[in-house]
Motif scaffolding. Sequence first.
Motif, PDB file in Angstrom:
ATOM      1  N   ARG A  38       0.837  -1.207   0.000  1.00 21.93           N
ATOM      2  CA  ARG A  38       0.000   0.000   0.000  1.00 21.93           C
ATOM      3  C   ARG A  38       0.869   1.253   0.000  1.00 21.93           C
ATOM      4  O   ARG A  38       0.566   2.235  -0.690  1.00 21.93           O
ATOM      5  CB  ARG A  38      -0.933   0.022   1.207  1.00 21.93           C
ATOM      6  N   ASP A  39       1.950   1.223   0.766  1.00 17.98           N
ATOM      7  CA  ASP A  39       2.878   2.357   0.817  1.00 17.98           C
ATOM      8  C   ASP A  39       3.554   2.569  -0.530  1.00 17.98           C
ATOM      9  O   ASP A  39       3.627   3.695  -1.026  1.00 17.98           O
ATOM     10  CB  ASP A  39       3.937   2.118   1.901  1.00 17.98           C
ATOM     11  N   ILE A  40       4.022   1.490  -1.136  1.00 18.40           N
ATOM     12  CA  ILE A  40       4.739   1.589  -2.410  1.00 18.40           C
ATOM     13  C   ILE A  40       3.842   2.175  -3.492  1.00 18.40           C
ATOM     14  O   ILE A  40       4.219   3.121  -4.182  1.00 18.40           O
ATOM     15  CB  ILE A  40       5.275   0.205  -2.836  1.00 18.40           C
ATOM     16  N   ILE A  41       2.656   1.617  -3.650  1.00 20.53           N
ATOM     17  CA  ILE A  41       1.748   2.062  -4.708  1.00 20.53           C
ATOM     18  C   ILE A  41       1.098   3.400  -4.357  1.00 20.53           C
ATOM     19  O   ILE A  41       1.037   4.311  -5.181  1.00 20.53           O
ATOM     20  CB  ILE A  41       0.667   0.995  -4.982  1.00 20.53           C
ATOM     21  N   GLY A  42       0.638   3.529  -3.139  1.00 19.03           N
ATOM     22  CA  GLY A  42      -0.123   4.706  -2.736  1.00 19.03           C
ATOM     23  C   GLY A  42       0.672   5.995  -2.642  1.00 19.03           C
ATOM     24  O   GLY A  42       0.098   7.081  -2.733  1.00 19.03           O
ATOM     25  N   ASN A  43       1.987   5.889  -2.471  1.00 15.30           N
ATOM     26  CA  ASN A  43       2.811   7.095  -2.298  1.00 15.30           C
ATOM     27  C   ASN A  43       3.817   7.301  -3.417  1.00 15.30           C
ATOM     28  O   ASN A  43       4.748   8.096  -3.272  1.00 15.30           O
ATOM     29  CB  ASN A  43       3.520   7.051  -0.944  1.00 15.30           C
ATOM     30  N   HIS A  44       3.633   6.623  -4.546  1.00 11.14           N
ATOM     31  CA  HIS A  44       4.631   6.722  -5.621  1.00 11.14           C
ATOM     32  C   HIS A  44       4.659   8.090  -6.295  1.00 11.14           C
ATOM     33  O   HIS A  44       5.618   8.406  -6.997  1.00 11.14           O
ATOM     34  CB  HIS A  44       4.435   5.605  -6.666  1.00 11.14           C
ATOM     35  N   MET A  45       3.663   8.919  -6.072  1.00  9.09           N
ATOM     36  CA  MET A  45       3.632  10.238  -6.714  1.00  9.09           C
ATOM     37  C   MET A  45       4.320  11.330  -5.882  1.00  9.09           C
ATOM     38  O   MET A  45       4.350  12.484  -6.289  1.00  9.09           O
ATOM     39  CB  MET A  45       2.192  10.649  -7.022  1.00  9.09           C
ATOM     40  N   TRP A  46       4.869  10.980  -4.730  1.00 11.71           N
ATOM     41  CA  TRP A  46       5.602  11.959  -3.934  1.00 11.71           C
ATOM     42  C   TRP A  46       6.790  12.452  -4.747  1.00 11.71           C
ATOM     43  O   TRP A  46       7.384  11.666  -5.468  1.00 11.71           O
ATOM     44  CB  TRP A  46       6.073  11.297  -2.626  1.00 11.71           C
ATOM     45  N   PRO A  47       7.146  13.692  -4.767  1.00 15.93           N
ATOM     46  CA  PRO A  47       6.682  14.822  -3.956  1.00 15.93           C
ATOM     47  C   PRO A  47       5.531  15.608  -4.582  1.00 15.93           C
ATOM     48  O   PRO A  47       5.164  16.653  -4.062  1.00 15.93           O
ATOM     49  CB  PRO A  47       7.920  15.692  -3.835  1.00 15.93           C
ATOM     50  N   VAL A  48       4.942  15.121  -5.662  1.00 20.31           N
ATOM     51  CA  VAL A  48       3.766  15.798  -6.230  1.00 20.31           C
ATOM     52  C   VAL A  48       2.617  15.744  -5.227  1.00 20.31           C
ATOM     53  O   VAL A  48       1.844  16.688  -5.101  1.00 20.31           O
ATOM     54  CB  VAL A  48       3.361  15.158  -7.582  1.00 20.31           C
ATOM     55  N   THR A  49       2.516  14.630  -4.517  1.00 22.44           N
ATOM     56  CA  THR A  49       1.534  14.495  -3.445  1.00 22.44           C
ATOM     57  C   THR A  49       2.266  14.653  -2.109  1.00 22.44           C
ATOM     58  O   THR A  49       3.478  14.413  -2.032  1.00 22.44           O
ATOM     59  CB  THR A  49       0.832  13.125  -3.517  1.00 22.44           C
ATOM     60  N   PRO A  50       1.582  15.034  -1.051  1.00 26.49           N
ATOM     61  CA  PRO A  50       2.279  15.389   0.193  1.00 26.49           C
ATOM     62  C   PRO A  50       2.841  14.228   1.016  1.00 26.49           C
ATOM     63  O   PRO A  50       3.770  14.423   1.782  1.00 26.49           O
ATOM     64  CB  PRO A  50       1.208  16.136   0.998  1.00 26.49           C
ATOM     65  N   THR A  51       2.297  13.028   0.853  1.00 30.29           N
ATOM     66  CA  THR A  51       2.731  11.917   1.702  1.00 30.29           C
ATOM     67  C   THR A  51       3.906  11.192   1.075  1.00 30.29           C
ATOM     68  O   THR A  51       3.808  10.663  -0.034  1.00 30.29           O
ATOM     69  CB  THR A  51       1.573  10.927   1.937  1.00 30.29           C
ATOM     70  N   ARG A  52       5.014  11.157   1.802  1.00 32.81           N
ATOM     71  CA  ARG A  52       6.208  10.486   1.276  1.00 32.81           C
ATOM     72  C   ARG A  52       6.160   8.999   1.617  1.00 32.81           C
ATOM     73  O   ARG A  52       5.514   8.597   2.582  1.00 32.81           O
ATOM     74  CB  ARG A  52       7.472  11.125   1.820  1.00 32.81           C
ATOM     75  N   PRO A  53       6.845   8.195   0.829  1.00 31.58           N
ATOM     76  CA  PRO A  53       6.911   6.761   1.128  1.00 31.58           C
ATOM     77  C   PRO A  53       7.616   6.506   2.470  1.00 31.58           C
ATOM     78  O   PRO A  53       8.490   7.278   2.867  1.00 31.58           O
ATOM     79  CB  PRO A  53       7.745   6.188  -0.022  1.00 31.58           C
TER      80      PRO A  53
END
Length: 168
Positions: free
Chosen positions: A118-133
């Motif tokens: 979930r972390d790998i897929i859900g946060n792959h857009m960081w830093p465009v999205t605020p939550t980092r892996p």
Amino acid sequence: MLRIRYEAQETVKLVGAKIMASRQFQEADLQTHHHVTTVARHSFRVACICFCICHFLYVVFKIRTNWQLLIVCALLHDLGIIGRHFKYASNSECYTKHPVDSVDIADSLLGGLDDTARDIIGNHMWPVTPTRPRTIEGFIITVADKYSAMTDFIPMNHRQMLVEAAIL
């Protein structure tokens, strides 16, 4: 250099065979991505780049990663983009919401995801999205995804994309 690229492609095909044979991944090969490729081909490239980064980290620094899980997640990380023109009102909305949709698709395709996936897929857009892996694998896919997206536009890579298209 060519040996590791070939090894990456063969490993991704082996580890990701079930995902690549799925209806969702086949649909992803019909969805344009970055104007020059498809979601499936981009995801395949990201998985290969992830494998190469993991190989480098182990050979040079003896850093162990869960490269098998990373390959699976890389193949699934952008499936939420499928149907983007109907689902999202803007590119900005797509950037922020497709990781969540990709987690949902991966969860249903694999019959459940653990927190690392979930972390790998859900946060792959960081830093465009605020939550980092939170995991090293999450950072690896983030770097691989951005690298692949940037190099998609380099004409000399288009020949390699054709080779990868034949693999799929």
